[in-house]
Design a protein around this motif. Sequence first.
Motif, PDB file in Angstrom:
ATOM      1  N   TYR A 291       0.822  -1.207   0.000  1.00 40.68           N
ATOM      2  CA  TYR A 291       0.000   0.000   0.000  1.00 40.68           C
ATOM      3  C   TYR A 291       0.861   1.264   0.000  1.00 40.68           C
ATOM      4  O   TYR A 291       0.477   2.284  -0.595  1.00 40.68           O
ATOM      5  CB  TYR A 291      -0.948   0.008   1.200  1.00 40.68           C
ATOM      6  N   TYR A 292       2.018   1.200   0.657  1.00 38.67           N
ATOM      7  CA  TYR A 292       2.906   2.364   0.612  1.00 38.67           C
ATOM      8  C   TYR A 292       3.378   2.621  -0.820  1.00 38.67           C
ATOM      9  O   TYR A 292       3.389   3.759  -1.295  1.00 38.67           O
ATOM     10  CB  TYR A 292       4.108   2.135   1.533  1.00 38.67           C
ATOM     11  N   ALA A 293       3.756   1.540  -1.535  1.00 33.43           N
ATOM     12  CA  ALA A 293       4.174   1.691  -2.923  1.00 33.43           C
ATOM     13  C   ALA A 293       3.029   2.222  -3.783  1.00 33.43           C
ATOM     14  O   ALA A 293       3.241   3.056  -4.677  1.00 33.43           O
ATOM     15  CB  ALA A 293       4.672   0.353  -3.467  1.00 33.43           C
ATOM     16  N   LEU A 294       1.814   1.747  -3.528  1.00 33.71           N
ATOM     17  CA  LEU A 294       0.654   2.259  -4.271  1.00 33.71           C
ATOM     18  C   LEU A 294       0.456   3.745  -4.012  1.00 33.71           C
ATOM     19  O   LEU A 294       0.176   4.521  -4.942  1.00 33.71           O
ATOM     20  CB  LEU A 294      -0.599   1.482  -3.863  1.00 33.71           C
ATOM     21  N   ALA A 295       0.595   4.142  -2.762  1.00 33.92           N
ATOM     22  CA  ALA A 295       0.418   5.558  -2.430  1.00 33.92           C
ATOM     23  C   ALA A 295       1.470   6.407  -3.133  1.00 33.92           C
ATOM     24  O   ALA A 295       1.167   7.512  -3.618  1.00 33.92           O
ATOM     25  CB  ALA A 295       0.503   5.749  -0.920  1.00 33.92           C
ATOM     26  N   GLN A 296       2.689   5.912  -3.214  1.00 33.49           N
ATOM     27  CA  GLN A 296       3.728   6.654  -3.947  1.00 33.49           C
ATOM     28  C   GLN A 296       3.323   6.857  -5.409  1.00 33.49           C
ATOM     29  O   GLN A 296       3.456   7.962  -5.961  1.00 33.49           O
ATOM     30  CB  GLN A 296       5.057   5.893  -3.884  1.00 33.49           C
TER      31      GLN A 296
ATOM     32  N   ARG B  37      -6.932   9.166  -3.541  1.00 38.77           N
ATOM     33  CA  ARG B  37      -6.611   7.735  -3.549  1.00 38.77           C
ATOM     34  C   ARG B  37      -5.321   7.478  -2.773  1.00 38.77           C
ATOM     35  O   ARG B  37      -5.215   6.494  -2.017  1.00 38.77           O
ATOM     36  CB  ARG B  37      -6.471   7.262  -4.993  1.00 38.77           C
ATOM     37  N   ALA B  38      -4.346   8.343  -2.942  1.00 38.40           N
ATOM     38  CA  ALA B  38      -3.077   8.181  -2.239  1.00 38.40           C
ATOM     39  C   ALA B  38      -3.268   8.201  -0.730  1.00 38.40           C
ATOM     40  O   ALA B  38      -2.619   7.447   0.003  1.00 38.40           O
ATOM     41  CB  ALA B  38      -2.106   9.286  -2.659  1.00 38.40           C
ATOM     42  N   LEU B  39      -4.186   9.080  -0.259  1.00 40.86           N
ATOM     43  CA  LEU B  39      -4.417   9.165   1.188  1.00 40.86           C
ATOM     44  C   LEU B  39      -4.992   7.862   1.718  1.00 40.86           C
ATOM     45  O   LEU B  39      -4.568   7.370   2.779  1.00 40.86           O
ATOM     46  CB  LEU B  39      -5.361  10.331   1.498  1.00 40.86           C
ATOM     47  N   ASP B  40      -5.947   7.274   1.012  1.00 38.82           N
ATOM     48  CA  ASP B  40      -6.502   5.984   1.436  1.00 38.82           C
ATOM     49  C   ASP B  40      -5.406   4.919   1.479  1.00 38.82           C
ATOM     50  O   ASP B  40      -5.334   4.112   2.419  1.00 38.82           O
ATOM     51  CB  ASP B  40      -7.605   5.542   0.477  1.00 38.82           C
ATOM     52  N   GLU B  41      -4.567   4.929   0.484  1.00 41.58           N
ATOM     53  CA  GLU B  41      -3.533   3.887   0.396  1.00 41.58           C
ATOM     54  C   GLU B  41      -2.476   4.041   1.482  1.00 41.58           C
ATOM     55  O   GLU B  41      -2.062   3.046   2.092  1.00 41.58           O
ATOM     56  CB  GLU B  41      -2.893   3.928  -0.998  1.00 41.58           C
ATOM     57  N   VAL B  42      -2.064   5.274   1.738  1.00 39.13           N
ATOM     58  CA  VAL B  42      -1.050   5.442   2.778  1.00 39.13           C
ATOM     59  C   VAL B  42      -1.625   5.129   4.150  1.00 39.13           C
ATOM     60  O   VAL B  42      -0.923   4.614   5.041  1.00 39.13           O
ATOM     61  CB  VAL B  42      -0.423   6.852   2.723  1.00 39.13           C
TER      62      VAL B  42
END
Length: 996
Positions: free
Chosen positions: A469-474, A484-489
Amino acid sequence: LVGLTGPWISGGIEFNWPQHHRPSTYLPIDFTIEKEDDGTVTVWVNEQERMFHQKGMAGFTLRPGCARLEIRGKLYYPTPVPQTFLWWANPAVAVNYYYQSVFPADVHAVFDHGKRDVSTYPIATGVYYKMDYSAGVDISRYKNIPVPTSYMAIQSRYDFVGGYENDSRGGVLHVADHHVSPGKKQWTWGNGDFGQAWDRNLTDSDGPYIELMAGVFTDNQPDFTWLQPYEQKTFTQYFIPYRELGVVKNASRDLIMNLEETAGGVVLKLLAVRKLDNVRIVVSKAGRTLFETERTLTVEEVFEQIVALDGLDETCMAAVYDQSGRVLLSWSPEPKGTKPTPEPAKAALDPQDVASTEQLYLTGLHLEQYRHATYRPEDYYLEALRRDPSDVRNNNAMGLLLIRKGQFVKAEPYLRQAIATLTERNPNPYDGEPYYNLGVALKFQGRNEEAYDAFYKACWNAAWQGPGYYALAQLSVAAGNWDRALDEVDNALLRNWHNHRARHLKTIILRNLGREAEARALIEESLKIDPFNYGVSFESCLMSGDVAARKALQQLMREDNHNYEELILDYAGAGCWSEMVAVADFAEEGVQSPSPMLYYYKAWALASLGRHTESLETIKKAEVLPADPFFPNRLEAIIALEYASRAYDKASKALYLLGDIWYDKRQYPEAIAAWEKSIEIDDTYPTVLRNLALASFNKLHDAGRAVELLEKAFALDQTDGRILMELDQLYKRINRSHEFRLAHLDQNKKVAFGRDDLYLEYATLLNQLGRYEEAIAMIDSRKFHPWEGGEGKVPAQYQLARVELVKQLLAKHDYAKALEWIEQCFVYPPNLGEGKLQGAQENDFNYFKGCALEGLGRQDEAKQCFLAASKGLSEPAAAMYYNDQKPDKIFYQGLALLKLGETAQAQERFDRLIGYGQEHLDDIFKMDYFAVSLPDLQIWEDDMTRRNRIHCLYLMGLGHMGRGEHDAAARYFNEAACLDNNHQGVQIHQIMNNNR
């Protein structure tokens, strides 16, 4: 921890990181120190931003009145792929004749490094470190260990290890939860001449010391532990000075206990580390209470009580309880009986000899984790894939290994094959790691959309949701999808609350969403967890624009290029190009000597923003900076340097650094190509010529090109002693004449004599040219500083010069002078920087001493010398190390036996030399699996099979000379000398054979 003084600690913390993470400079570790009301001193070690530092020091002092030192550490590697680490605290403790290591009573055996050897403990009963302890020797006592020795405990359920001086009755203990800190080790140079010389070298005036080491998440050296992506491991260690208790039986952070037999029963001793009110103290046997009292224990007073008890056995117990009845500390003796001694580790089989693909995978993983010096993990993975190309674990391991080597494109097929096998029957596999690793490989290729899909699939498995999920947020931040990044981080932080980079990323997201109040709250919370989270602090500066805050952050980050580079890469991972530029500008303000990598990263960011003119100017700025103090080692550096070399056709410095990182990752064709392009642009930088010379000799086997390049490198900078040393070693390696090498060093004597190694080479060449008096004068007039593992080189030349003079004096019948010179070979003067190793073979010295005494008519004394010369190991072997039996020692055993009239025994010695040489002459050399180093400087790779042939020819020459077969001896010596004109044993015995 270094420099313990008596029972009080005064010194620093030393951190050692793996070789492939070595820094370009050694800088202090971030730490804080607090003293608590009860006297505890706490050292807070903050490791988030220190993963590139191989070594750092944090100083502190514990004085009387400080109850204990507490170290709270955390280990955090902020990388997208798993890493391994090794952590040992290393107190150097002053010792004397009465010093004793204090290991828990359940430690019945100890291992050497790598578990390659094992000994019973505390009473050693076999051979350990080549010492015969078969009589039963207590190796817990410093006085009983004559040679350099390590031992590490084999499992213990106790939380302490320490040491104690039985005369001054003071000691120090390390206390930590054994589930987290199982490593318990003692190392000494040995209580002998050899060790005393090292004590003189390494301490100013404190005399001998031992290293009393404690491992966290490790029980041996090497014994690396995995850190998964963005994982944090924490630990707490205590170092506690204590007195009067002796060899303690148990200890905690609050209390130390000893129970031992004495006249009239047993004596119980307790020492509190802090005040303990109204504790209940009980001694019992077989469940029957023999002694009980209630006391308040204090730091100032040692509690001591003799209890009437007929011997200690496993039914006895001493215990201390608090007021609620909770056990504070207890101890019972170990059950009687002999415990089995574990087997030492076994060498790995060659890949083709490993039975199964699973064992191939596990062996490869072990080699990769332990960074084996000569065995390659990929050989095992590829052998497994030759047998079964679809194997999931070996495909995944091979792909991950290639990612670590910067080969992202080559990694991809292996990872896709692992996924294909995993999903053949079930599209939702049990293990999501290959998907995650594929995402990493794709992201480094700039294929973000494909990487996003791979990372998301990895997140279907709980184990990979934190990094996934951290990689997705990046990637979402890079795409500008902030919600979307906020949900993922947030999902990443749910799985790993202490992912400090995720906290930084979330701050970036909140700032860009305009939610500054939430961002500031997160920053405050994050800094409470880790005050050295530079990312959130920089975000605070971006939001506030506060000049004072910027200055404070720069002071916190110090003039440490690595700190700024890591912060830049935090932003690079999320495609925050503008922030990367801002950090680079921030670094220019805060670092007096910025690294060129800061500018290459900045140029990469500027190009990603479409600011190509500024990017080109930034590359040009990097190209004129000195590159000597810096060594790039991050995967992102490959991307930045490749961009710079494409964007600017004169980027020779970028190509030089790119070659460095490729060579470090053992990608030799890529390294050589980068260095070749670098010198096409600019062939005036000595270091790139030097590096290419190494690659030309060691990887391309082109000695002529290597000489040409290295000679040019030295011509460009004739003050560089290292290049002069390497050039001389290259001349030596290709058999340039002794006269040529000596003349070359003479031309550069000032530089040469600034280094011990070249100074010694000069003296060695004098010996090889028969100028023994000059060699003696040189050696006797210098204080040498040997390196660990390279001992024996200076004494060898010191002794050789004297022995050769003795031979000349014997030939002239000047026996008195010969005796005077040979006596000097038995004693190492302090200026050599070394002492004699116990058990050193001195057959030749005793033989020539006997000859001198015989010439003086002192027959009885001569016979004793010949008897001494005839003793020792008589089986020839491959002699590689300083303390290995040298073959000429067996030859002199034979000569001494001839003097004693023992002709048959003498012939047996000579025949063994010939037989060994004949049997092993054509052996193909294979490096020992447990070998960690060679005593000779291995700058230029050697053909060890050729080296073995020289050794065997030498043995055969010695054997035939001893038998009086001088023509045969000459043939073997001559062949060996043609292969290596620097083998001094061959040279001096060739002369001896000719002068018969």
